[in-house]
Every structure is written in C-alpha cells, then in structure tokens.
Design a protein around this motif. Structure first.
Motif, PDB file in Angstrom:
ATOM      1  N   PRO A  34      69.075 -35.555  19.544  1.00 58.15           N
ATOM      2  CA  PRO A  34      68.997 -36.099  18.185  1.00 58.15           C
ATOM      3  C   PRO A  34      68.259 -35.118  17.275  1.00 58.15           C
ATOM      4  O   PRO A  34      67.378 -34.381  17.723  1.00 58.15           O
ATOM      5  CB  PRO A  34      68.208 -37.397  18.361  1.00 58.15           C
ATOM      6  CG  PRO A  34      67.481 -37.244  19.644  1.00 58.15           C
ATOM      7  CD  PRO A  34      68.309 -36.335  20.500  1.00 58.15           C
ATOM      8  N   LEU A  35      68.637 -35.103  16.015  1.00 60.13           N
ATOM      9  CA  LEU A  35      68.039 -34.175  15.074  1.00 60.13           C
ATOM     10  C   LEU A  35      67.048 -34.890  14.160  1.00 60.13           C
ATOM     11  O   LEU A  35      67.177 -36.089  13.898  1.00 60.13           O
ATOM     12  CB  LEU A  35      69.130 -33.496  14.236  1.00 60.13           C
ATOM     13  CG  LEU A  35      70.112 -32.645  15.033  1.00 60.13           C
ATOM     14  CD1 LEU A  35      71.201 -32.093  14.121  1.00 60.13           C
ATOM     15  CD2 LEU A  35      69.400 -31.516  15.759  1.00 60.13           C
ATOM     16  N   TYR A  36      66.073 -34.127  13.688  1.00 58.10           N
ATOM     17  CA  TYR A  36      65.035 -34.651  12.807  1.00 58.10           C
ATOM     18  C   TYR A  36      64.924 -33.768  11.573  1.00 58.10           C
ATOM     19  O   TYR A  36      65.012 -32.546  11.653  1.00 58.10           O
ATOM     20  CB  TYR A  36      63.688 -34.707  13.539  1.00 58.10           C
ATOM     21  CG  TYR A  36      63.680 -35.772  14.597  1.00 58.10           C
ATOM     22  CD1 TYR A  36      63.129 -37.023  14.354  1.00 58.10           C
ATOM     23  CD2 TYR A  36      64.272 -35.548  15.837  1.00 58.10           C
ATOM     24  CE1 TYR A  36      63.155 -38.018  15.324  1.00 58.10           C
ATOM     25  CE2 TYR A  36      64.296 -36.529  16.805  1.00 58.10           C
ATOM     26  CZ  TYR A  36      63.737 -37.772  16.539  1.00 58.10           C
ATOM     27  OH  TYR A  36      63.769 -38.741  17.498  1.00 58.10           O
ATOM     28  N   THR A  37      64.721 -34.406  10.442  1.00 56.73           N
ATOM     29  CA  THR A  37      64.581 -33.716   9.168  1.00 56.73           C
ATOM     30  C   THR A  37      63.094 -33.491   8.897  1.00 56.73           C
ATOM     31  O   THR A  37      62.302 -34.425   8.990  1.00 56.73           O
ATOM     32  CB  THR A  37      65.176 -34.582   8.033  1.00 56.73           C
ATOM     33  OG1 THR A  37      66.530 -34.870   8.357  1.00 56.73           O
ATOM     34  CG2 THR A  37      65.108 -33.872   6.707  1.00 56.73           C
ATOM     35  N   VAL A  38      62.734 -32.247   8.565  1.00 58.19           N
ATOM     36  CA  VAL A  38      61.359 -31.926   8.195  1.00 58.19           C
ATOM     37  C   VAL A  38      61.284 -31.975   6.673  1.00 58.19           C
ATOM     38  O   VAL A  38      62.087 -31.345   5.978  1.00 58.19           O
ATOM     39  CB  VAL A  38      60.931 -30.543   8.724  1.00 58.19           C
ATOM     40  CG1 VAL A  38      59.527 -30.206   8.271  1.00 58.19           C
ATOM     41  CG2 VAL A  38      61.028 -30.511  10.248  1.00 58.19           C
ATOM     42  N   VAL A  39      60.315 -32.752   6.162  1.00 57.08           N
ATOM     43  CA  VAL A  39      60.197 -33.002   4.730  1.00 57.08           C
ATOM     44  C   VAL A  39      58.799 -32.608   4.244  1.00 57.08           C
ATOM     45  O   VAL A  39      57.798 -32.973   4.860  1.00 57.08           O
ATOM     46  CB  VAL A  39      60.432 -34.506   4.430  1.00 57.08           C
ATOM     47  CG1 VAL A  39      60.283 -34.809   2.956  1.00 57.08           C
ATOM     48  CG2 VAL A  39      61.795 -34.946   4.937  1.00 57.08           C
ATOM     49  N   LEU A  40      58.745 -31.860   3.130  1.00 61.23           N
ATOM     50  CA  LEU A  40      57.472 -31.551   2.469  1.00 61.23           C
ATOM     51  C   LEU A  40      57.251 -32.578   1.368  1.00 61.23           C
ATOM     52  O   LEU A  40      58.181 -32.929   0.641  1.00 61.23           O
ATOM     53  CB  LEU A  40      57.515 -30.162   1.826  1.00 61.23           C
ATOM     54  CG  LEU A  40      57.151 -28.974   2.694  1.00 61.23           C
ATOM     55  CD1 LEU A  40      57.210 -27.692   1.864  1.00 61.23           C
ATOM     56  CD2 LEU A  40      55.789 -29.125   3.324  1.00 61.23           C
ATOM     57  N   LEU A  41      56.006 -33.058   1.248  1.00 65.85           N
ATOM     58  CA  LEU A  41      55.658 -34.049   0.237  1.00 65.85           C
ATOM     59  C   LEU A  41      54.805 -33.420  -0.854  1.00 65.85           C
ATOM     60  O   LEU A  41      53.966 -32.555  -0.578  1.00 65.85           O
ATOM     61  CB  LEU A  41      54.906 -35.207   0.893  1.00 65.85           C
ATOM     62  CG  LEU A  41      55.613 -35.887   2.057  1.00 65.85           C
ATOM     63  CD1 LEU A  41      54.722 -36.950   2.678  1.00 65.85           C
ATOM     64  CD2 LEU A  41      56.920 -36.500   1.599  1.00 65.85           C
ATOM     65  N   ASN A  42      54.991 -33.862  -2.070  1.00 64.66           N
ATOM     66  CA  ASN A  42      54.264 -33.326  -3.208  1.00 64.66           C
ATOM     67  C   ASN A  42      52.826 -33.846  -3.237  1.00 64.66           C
ATOM     68  O   ASN A  42      52.538 -34.957  -2.807  1.00 64.66           O
ATOM     69  CB  ASN A  42      54.965 -33.708  -4.513  1.00 64.66           C
ATOM     70  CG  ASN A  42      54.368 -33.018  -5.712  1.00 64.66           C
ATOM     71  OD1 ASN A  42      53.995 -31.852  -5.632  1.00 64.66           O
ATOM     72  ND2 ASN A  42      54.294 -33.718  -6.818  1.00 64.66           N
ATOM     73  N   ASP A  43      51.930 -33.015  -3.732  1.00 63.54           N
ATOM     74  CA  ASP A  43      50.571 -33.428  -4.068  1.00 63.54           C
ATOM     75  C   ASP A  43      50.167 -32.666  -5.319  1.00 63.54           C
ATOM     76  O   ASP A  43      50.858 -31.750  -5.740  1.00 63.54           O
ATOM     77  CB  ASP A  43      49.604 -33.176  -2.900  1.00 63.54           C
ATOM     78  CG  ASP A  43      49.452 -31.713  -2.575  1.00 63.54           C
ATOM     79  OD1 ASP A  43      48.850 -30.990  -3.384  1.00 63.54           O
ATOM     80  OD2 ASP A  43      49.936 -31.285  -1.507  1.00 63.54           O
ATOM     81  N   ASP A  44      49.075 -33.068  -5.922  1.00 59.60           N
ATOM     82  CA  ASP A  44      48.660 -32.443  -7.185  1.00 59.60           C
ATOM     83  C   ASP A  44      47.712 -31.269  -6.998  1.00 59.60           C
ATOM     84  O   ASP A  44      47.198 -30.740  -7.983  1.00 59.60           O
ATOM     85  CB  ASP A  44      47.990 -33.494  -8.081  1.00 59.60           C
ATOM     86  CG  ASP A  44      48.975 -34.565  -8.533  1.00 59.60           C
ATOM     87  OD1 ASP A  44      50.171 -34.250  -8.637  1.00 59.60           O
ATOM     88  OD2 ASP A  44      48.549 -35.708  -8.773  1.00 59.60           O
ATOM     89  N   TYR A  45      47.468 -30.843  -5.747  1.00 61.00           N
ATOM     90  CA  TYR A  45      46.439 -29.841  -5.508  1.00 61.00           C
ATOM     91  C   TYR A  45      46.923 -28.561  -4.846  1.00 61.00           C
ATOM     92  O   TYR A  45      46.355 -27.508  -5.082  1.00 61.00           O
ATOM     93  CB  TYR A  45      45.305 -30.459  -4.670  1.00 61.00           C
ATOM     94  CG  TYR A  45      44.730 -31.685  -5.322  1.00 61.00           C
ATOM     95  CD1 TYR A  45      43.845 -31.577  -6.377  1.00 61.00           C
ATOM     96  CD2 TYR A  45      45.099 -32.950  -4.900  1.00 61.00           C
ATOM     97  CE1 TYR A  45      43.326 -32.699  -7.004  1.00 61.00           C
ATOM     98  CE2 TYR A  45      44.587 -34.080  -5.509  1.00 61.00           C
ATOM     99  CZ  TYR A  45      43.697 -33.955  -6.562  1.00 61.00           C
ATOM    100  OH  TYR A  45      43.201 -35.065  -7.174  1.00 61.00           O
TER     101      TYR A  45
END
Length: 114
Positions: A34-45
């Motif tokens: 099975p495959l997994y998606t790597v996601v970057l999340l936004n922050d203000d810093y």
C-alpha cells in the motif's frame, strides 16, 4: 499469497520402466505494498527557504518544483511531497521533522494512506 500446483508426470527413465514421479510447480503471486502520501503542513514560522531546501533534500525535487510545492503549502495550508510505500514515507516524515526541530522550526510533515 502462494499457490502450489501438484501434478503426476510419467518419467522417461530407460533404467526403471513404469516409474512415475511427481512434479511440483509453484506459482507465487505478490501484491504491491500500500502507498502513503507524505504531506507538508503550513505554519507561520518556518521560513520558505527552509521548506524549499527540505523538498530538494528529502524529496529530490528540483528548485522550481520545490518552490511550487512550498507556495502550495503556504497558500493552501498543505501540499503533497510524494507517494511512497509505508516504510519510506515514515522515514521521510521522521527526517523532515527532526531536521526542522534541529533548526528550530515547527514544520509539520504527516503521512496519509493513498
């Protein structure tokens, strides 16, 4: 899953006429992991330059692609960095988060089942 087929076959051995043998043939079917998606999340810093360098280093993106993904993170709140088997995705998430912490940034990276 492994399938085994057994069938009887006559052996042609001139020294032992009438001898029968068994031939076993195996058919192995494998499934793709099975495959997994790597996601970057936004922050203000976290600086945009740091995010671009992370994408280049850990996801092998060229500078233009890394910049586009960074802008998507900035504008939409998150962006996909890549799709990988679980162990690779988990390793990339760990490396990104550890690198961000070492540089004093709160950057978050997660994985989701694709």
């Amino acid at each position: 899953m492994e399938l085994i087929t057994v069938r009887n076959v006559e052996l042609s051995n001139p020294y032992q006429e009438g001898d029968a043998g068994v031939v076993v043939s195996k058919e192995v079917r494998t499934q793709k992991p099975p495959l997994y998606t790597v996601v970057l999340l936004n922050d203000d810093y976290t600086p945009m330059e740091f995010v671009v360098s992370v994408l280049e280093r850990y996801f092998e993106k060229d500078h233009v692609s890394a910049t586009e993904i960074m802008l998507e993170v900035h504008n939409k709140g998150k962006a996909v960095c890549g799709v990988f088997p679980f162990e690779i995705a988990e390793t990339k998430v760990t490396l990104v988060v550890e690198d961000a912490r070492q540089h004093g940034h709160p950057l978050q990276c997660t994985l989701e089942r694709a």
